[in-house]
Design an enzyme around this catalytic site. Structure first.
Site, short mmCIF file in Angstrom:
data_model
loop_
_atom_site.label_atom_id
_atom_site.label_comp_id
_atom_site.label_asym_id
_atom_site.label_seq_id
_atom_site.Cartn_x
_atom_site.Cartn_y
_atom_site.Cartn_z
N HIS A 359 0.79 -1.23 0.00
CA HIS A 359 0.00 0.00 0.00
C HIS A 359 0.82 1.27 0.00
O HIS A 359 0.24 2.36 0.01
CB HIS A 359 -0.91 0.04 1.23
CG HIS A 359 -2.11 -0.84 1.12
ND1 HIS A 359 -3.29 -0.44 0.54
CD2 HIS A 359 -2.31 -2.12 1.50
CE1 HIS A 359 -4.17 -1.42 0.59
NE2 HIS A 359 -3.60 -2.46 1.17
N LYS A 549 -9.52 13.70 4.02
CA LYS A 549 -8.65 12.53 4.06
C LYS A 549 -7.71 12.72 5.24
O LYS A 549 -7.66 13.81 5.82
CB LYS A 549 -7.86 12.37 2.76
CG LYS A 549 -7.18 13.69 2.30
CD LYS A 549 -6.45 13.52 0.98
CE LYS A 549 -7.36 13.52 -0.22
NZ LYS A 549 -7.22 12.33 -1.06
N ARG A 550 -6.96 11.68 5.62
CA ARG A 550 -5.99 11.85 6.69
C ARG A 550 -5.11 13.06 6.37
O ARG A 550 -4.82 13.35 5.21
CB ARG A 550 -5.11 10.61 6.81
CG ARG A 550 -5.79 9.46 7.53
CD ARG A 550 -4.88 8.24 7.57
NE ARG A 550 -4.49 7.83 6.24
CZ ARG A 550 -3.22 7.68 5.83
NH1 ARG A 550 -2.22 7.91 6.66
NH2 ARG A 550 -2.97 7.30 4.60
N LYS A 555 -0.13 14.35 1.19
CA LYS A 555 -1.45 14.61 0.61
C LYS A 555 -1.66 16.09 0.33
O LYS A 555 -2.60 16.49 -0.34
CB LYS A 555 -2.54 14.06 1.52
CG LYS A 555 -2.56 12.52 1.58
CD LYS A 555 -3.64 12.02 2.53
CE LYS A 555 -3.72 10.51 2.66
NZ LYS A 555 -4.46 9.85 1.57
N THR A 657 -8.84 6.16 -2.64
CA THR A 657 -10.18 5.66 -2.95
C THR A 657 -11.19 6.78 -2.75
O THR A 657 -12.28 6.73 -3.32
CB THR A 657 -10.57 4.46 -2.05
OG1 THR A 657 -10.29 4.81 -0.68
CG2 THR A 657 -9.79 3.21 -2.44
N LYS A 661 -14.80 7.84 -4.85
CA LYS A 661 -16.11 8.14 -4.26
C LYS A 661 -16.66 9.45 -4.80
O LYS A 661 -17.85 9.56 -5.13
CB LYS A 661 -16.00 8.24 -2.73
CG LYS A 661 -15.51 6.97 -2.05
CD LYS A 661 -15.13 7.25 -0.58
CE LYS A 661 -14.31 6.12 0.00
NZ LYS A 661 -13.66 6.48 1.29
C1 LIG Z 1 -12.38 6.67 1.56
C2 LIG Z 1 -11.91 7.02 2.91
C3 LIG Z 1 -10.55 7.26 3.13
C4 LIG Z 1 -9.54 7.23 2.04
O1 LIG Z 1 -9.48 8.51 1.45
P1 LIG Z 1 -8.28 8.95 0.49
O2 LIG Z 1 -8.76 10.26 -0.03
O3 LIG Z 1 -8.19 7.92 -0.58
O4 LIG Z 1 -7.08 9.07 1.32
C5 LIG Z 1 -10.16 7.60 4.41
N1 LIG Z 1 -11.04 7.71 5.42
C6 LIG Z 1 -12.36 7.49 5.23
C7 LIG Z 1 -13.28 7.64 6.39
C8 LIG Z 1 -12.84 7.13 3.98
O5 LIG Z 1 -14.14 6.92 3.81
#
Ligand SMILES: *Cc1c(COP(=O)(O)O)cnc(C)c1O
Length: 814
Positions: A359, A549-550, A555, A657, A661
């Site tokens: 990952h 996101k985190r 990022k 991911t 979404k």
């Molecule tokens: C989808 C998701 C992530 C991953 O988000 P990225 O933008 O791909 O880092 C992290 N936390 C939650 C709660 C998510 O639903």
């Protein structure tokens, strides 16, 4: 008056009505007229659970009777969020339950809101495991997800005076109606001690300590309720909780300590690992769940099939990152020491059983454990790792590998004080190793695993991540889902590829309007959430520009904040220009010990405070940092997003991911050519995405050779204006130097190339504003995003794993 009498209930609902009321009375022991939402949540869940259990029993019986091969998905994280809405949706019971509850004067949405968000994960990796569980159940692929039942998941984030505070998450405090404690499914997991040799020469590990793993099972029901898999999470208990000997001999505290030590293993997700004790606990967690899961698999396999030699024909184990990689050595230990197989045979079975998903390529995130710690905590496993390594290096040498290559492929890193490379162990111990996007898999072959790829050619394969559309479109965005179904028919609910039927509607003005109207509904709802949570009033007609996101330097939330400040400066300088009103929305948690990430959260909040209270930009710009990002919050933000920020330094985001979404819900992406953004751009078309910045190749060259941020600043008035404002205290008037260090650090070593990509990013943001100003162009692009991302369904991803890695076939679904 509450209609507890079935006479008032429509005939088709009587059974469910009675079931829920009975659960309320006999399982929750609440009085109907006094019951609160929490009681109704429990009663409803217990009623729905009964429906799932009938099918669960059938599925487990089918696996046993038909001798089906099963996937065992080992993951340190399962970021499953709330389950009731998912279960209702997959069972097709949402409308009926809503009606039955309404008859009891109970609101379903309020009931759903009672469920704690199970945050047994940190971010994308854990959410991927959750999406995969949904897809495996929906496709009828027999599977067990194995992980840890953390008493406290990821911390709950508070924002106080602009700063992150962590408080414990208490998801189990009111009980968890989804889980079943299996007091008969327990395994002892050893730690420490020594390795003894029996008279017959067989080696035997005599642990100094044993901890008991107890299984907690949660049923995972798939789409249309046709198949149910199991999520099995392990809880740690002391094998001798009372320690009566010690207690009776007067050592009352010592007797407790052993218990506390054992149970600490499943206490929290990601114990702080700054200290050696924290690191050790983390390794104990990894071994604990890997060992318990493998013991469980073997016990079930032998019971079902009698013969350990057929293990790989009936079980495929996926290692979700390296956290369970010690399982490679553990399976060898079980096969050789306990089941007394020859080494070569055991190795063949083990490799055929395991596969591994990588990952991350970031060196600091690649797991390795100090050899002395491994020797102390897992002495037999460490011996086995040496044996695996010896044979592996011997084979490589026989193939002509020289010393440099041997040192690079060795399981032991000799350069940093002797450490076991867990990624290498997972790689060597697996028959397939996959990356999670085309770009990332390509980079794996040229960076971290370049040498292993030479020694074991053909083992690396790509499986681009996916998301479950059931949660991220059907449930999160029912309005848009209804529009899609009304437009192209209900088949899309079972076959995401049908989304492509929306393409002809992209230019249809009436459809565009309906599409935009759904976004407006979601935005109004989010406006209310933002107002409630942080008291910031957003304009629902503004462009919702979202990064959730985190929080991590790679990022690049900082890049987004710099653009926010740029906009603020520009709007103040020319308040009468025709600006596109924007709402910049952020959410995300920083790791508790990650100081730079926490400073970025503080900066976002400081910028928000100044911008939101400045009358010159009123109606033009708002900034919102929403606390406690989790799955539930994501579900409410994503349908309301117009613009999706996917702006990582190219080459550093393995897949992402979140990006999928947003695109599925019709947001346009502004992003770098990183991770799955590359594949998204290929599918939606470069006209319908805003790509900017350095690509992975040039970015890595710049990072390696040292990039001169001061020169970039000197060359760009925009950038220097922004950095000047931040470092001089415009956003921290009470403490003008608060961000001086941050800006100086950026100029001294801009490792993530924020300043390098700044101008290109601002230009791309201008294109965003231009597109927004032409609604028909904007909404055409938005529709084309939704229409063209069917491929990112995790059903597609799982089908690829099943066919090309696991060799597992789906059970027939009726
Ligand atoms: C989808 C998701 C992530 C991953 O988000 P990225 O933008 O791909 O880092 C992290 N936390 C939650 C709660 C998510 O639903």
């Amino acid at each position: 008056m509450i209609k507890t009498s079935p006479m008032d209930v429509p005939a088709g609902d009587v059974e469910l009505h009675e079931l829920i009321v009975n659960k309320l009375i006999y399982s929750v022991a609440a009085r109907e007229e006094r019951a609160g939402p929490r009681d109704w949540f429990l009663a409803t869940t217990l009623a729905v659970r009964d429906r799932i259990i009938d099918r669960w029993r059938l599925c487990n019986a089918a696996i046993a009777d038909e001798g089906r091969k099963q996937v065992c998905y080992l993951s340190m994280e399962f970021l499953i969020g709330r389950l009731l809405g998912d279960a209702l949706g997959n069972l097709g019971m949402t409308d009926q339950v809503r009606r039955v509850l309404a008859g009891l004067e109970v609101n379903l949405d309020e009931v759903l809101g009672q469920e704690p968000d199970a945050a047994l994960g940190n971010g994308g990796l854990g959410r991927l495991a959750a999406c995969f569980m949904d897809s495996m159940s929906s496709l009828g692929i027999p599977a067990i997800g194995y992980g840890i039942r953390y008493e406290h998941g990821l911390f709950r984030q508070l924002v106080r005076e602009g700063q992150q505070q962590e408080v414990p998450e208490d998801w189990l405090s009111l009980g968890n109606p989804w889980e079943f404690e299996r007091s008969s499914v327990t395994y002892d997991v050893g730690f420490g001690g020594h390795v003894a040799q029996a008279a017959d020469g067989q080696l035997e590990w005599v642990p100094g300590e044993t901890v008991r793993a107890i299984a907690y099972d949660t049923p995972v029901v798939g789409w249309r309720g046709r198949w149910v898999n199991t999520l099995r999470l392990w809880s740690a208990r002391a094998t001798d909780p009372l320690h009566l000997d010690a207690f009776n001999s007067g050592d009352h505290v010592g007797a407790q300590l052993a218990r506390v030590r054992a149970e600490a293993i499943s206490r929290v997700l990601y114990p702080g690992d700054d200290s050696p004790a924290g690191q050790e606990l983390r390794l104990r967690q990894e071994y604990f769940f890997a060992s318990a899961s493998l013991q469980d698999m073997i016990r079930r396999h032998v019971r079902l099939h009698g013969d350990i030699l057929t293990l790989a024909d009936k079980i495929s184990v996926q290692l979700n990152d390296t956290h369970p990689a010690v399982g490679v050595a553990e399976l060898m230990r079980l096969l050789v020491d306990v089941h007394e197989l020859e080494w070569e045979k055991a190795w063949e079975i083990s490799r055929a059983t395991f596969s591994y998903t990588n990952h991350t390529l970031m060196p600091e995130a690649l797991e390795s454990w100090p050899v002395p710690l491994m020797e102390r905590l897992l002495p037999r496993n460490m011996q086995i790792i040496y044996m695996i390594n010896g044979r592996h290096l011997e084979a490589a040498r026989a193939d002509g590998a020289g010393d440099a290559l041997l040192s690079a492929v060795s399981l032991i890193d000799e350069h940093h004080g002797r450490r076991v490379r867990m990624g290498h162990l997972a790689f060597i111990g697996s028959h397939k190793v996959n990356g999670v996007s085309a770009l990332h898999t390509g980079l794996m072959k040229t960076t971290v695993f370049a040498e292993l790829n030479r020694v074991c050619p053909g083992r690396i394969t790509n499986k681009t991540n996916g998301i479950t559309f059931r949660r991220w479109l059907l449930r999160a965005n029912p309005g848009l889902t209804q529009l899609i179904v009304d437009t192209i028919g209900p088949r899309v609910l079972d076959d995401p590829e049908r989304l492509a039927d929306l393409v002809p509607y992209a230019r249809d003005a009436a459809f565009q309007q309906e599409f935009a109207a759904q976004r407006q509904v979601a935005k109004q709802a989010l406006v209310r959430v933002v107002q409630e949570r942080i008291g910031v009033q957003l304009d629902p007609h503004a462009l919702f520009d979202v990064q959730i996101k985190r929080i991590h330097e790679y990022k690049r939330q900082l890049l987004n904040i710099l653009h926010t400040v740029w906009l603020y400066n520009a709007m103040r300088a020319q308040p009468t220009s025709p600006w596109v009103p924007r709402a910049k929305i952020f959410a995300g948690k920083a790791a508790p010990s990650y100081r730079q990430a926490k400073l970025i959260i503080r900066l976002a909040n400081d910028v928000a405070r100044v911008v939101n209270s400045d009358p010159t930009v009123r109606g033009l710009l708002k900034v919102a940092f929403l606390p406690n990002y989790n799955v539930t919050l994501a579900e409410s933000i994503i349908p309301a997003a117009d613009l999706s920020e996917q702006i990582s330094t190219a080459g550093l985001e393995a897949s992402g991911t979140g990006n999928m979404k947003f695109a599925l819900n019709g947001a346009l992406t502004i992003g770098t050519l990183d991770g799955a953004n590359v594949e998204i751009s290929e599918r939606v078309g470069l006209d319908n995405i805003f790509i900017f910045g350095l690509e992975a190749g040039p970015a890595s060259v710049l990072r390696r050779d040292g990039y001169d941020a001061r020169a970039a600043m000197a060359a760009s008035d925009d950038l220097s204006g922004v950095l000047e404002a931040i470092s001089s205290g415009v956003f921290s008037p009470g403490e003008p130097d608060r961000y001086k260090g941050l800006v100086e650090g950026l100029l001294a070593h801009d490792h993530f190339l924020v300043t390098a990509d700044f101008d290109s990013y601002v230009r791309a943001q201008r294109h965003v504003a231009t597109r927004w100003s032409s609604p028909s162009d904007w909404w055409r692009s938005a529709v084309l995003n939704t229409a063209n991302v069917a491929w990112f369904s995790s059903d597609r991803t799982i089908q690829e794993y099943a066919g090309e890695i696991w060799q597992v076939r789906a059970a027939p679904l009726d």
